[in-house]
Design a protein around this motif. Structure first.
Motif: not given
Length: 185
Positions: A41-45, A51, A55-56, A98-99, A105, A135
């Motif tokens: 997944y494209a995770r949160a920052g 994101t 990050v993809t 993701p948020q 986090s 990634d």
């Protein structure tokens, strides 16, 4: 940066020790896993922000978590064989958002140690996620969870595994229906 990471790890371990020294019952649980070939997944920052562009598709593992005692400082300390981050969600985790439901986090820069602290209440469902920083970051990890009460942890089934299970059940139901039709004839 690494010294700040070590300081945070020491503080998390001190929190675990302090929880154990209070008069209340304390529980420490350890989970291990591997994100290699896991879902992506494209995770949160960092700090739960948007994101990042770089990050993809990071690999991750998710765990359902529940407790039997309220505490404002359950700690999740993760040691990774890769650059990792960790996230803590209330109710549910949606890899497409993701948020959404994100409580806490790790805001680190993706070294091999990550930690989050979260307030948890009994009767509520939470999800803990370990993910790669970039990634191309994946591998084995070990997470130690501690707090005032008993901690219950179980792996969240991967979407592909759940789909295979449903397909298998559908195939069994279909073959059972076909057998009944043959017997009727």
């Amino acid at each position: 940066m690494r010294s700040a990471k070590k300081l945070r790890a020491i503080l998390a371990m001190a929190g675990l020790l302090a929880a154990g020294l209070q008069g209340a019952r304390a529980d420490v649980a350890t989970i291990t896993g591997d994100t290699t070939f896991g879902p992506t997944y494209a995770r949160a920052g960092s700090y739960g922000g948007p994101t990042p562009d770089y990050v993809t598709a990071v690999t991750y593992r998710a765990f359902n978590v529940s407790v039997d005692t309220s505490d404002w400082q359950y700690s999740f300390l993760t040691n990774c064989a890769f650059n990792c981050m960790s996230f803590f969600y209330r109710d549910a985790f949606d890899p497409l958002q993701p948020q959404k439901n994100l409580m806490s986090s790790d805001g680190s820069d993706g070294f091999e140690l990550t930690s989050v602290m979260a307030a948890m209440d009994p009767g509520k469902q939470y999800v803990f996620v370990v993910a790669g920083y970039y990634d191309y970051d994946w591998g084995a990890f070990s997470t130690t969870v501690g707090g005032k009460g008993l901690v219950h942890i179980s792996a969240v089934p991967e979407p592909a595994s759940a789909a295979m299970l449903l397909a298998g059940l559908a195939a069994l139901a279909g073959s059972g229906m076909a057998a009944r039709r043959r017997r009727r004839r």
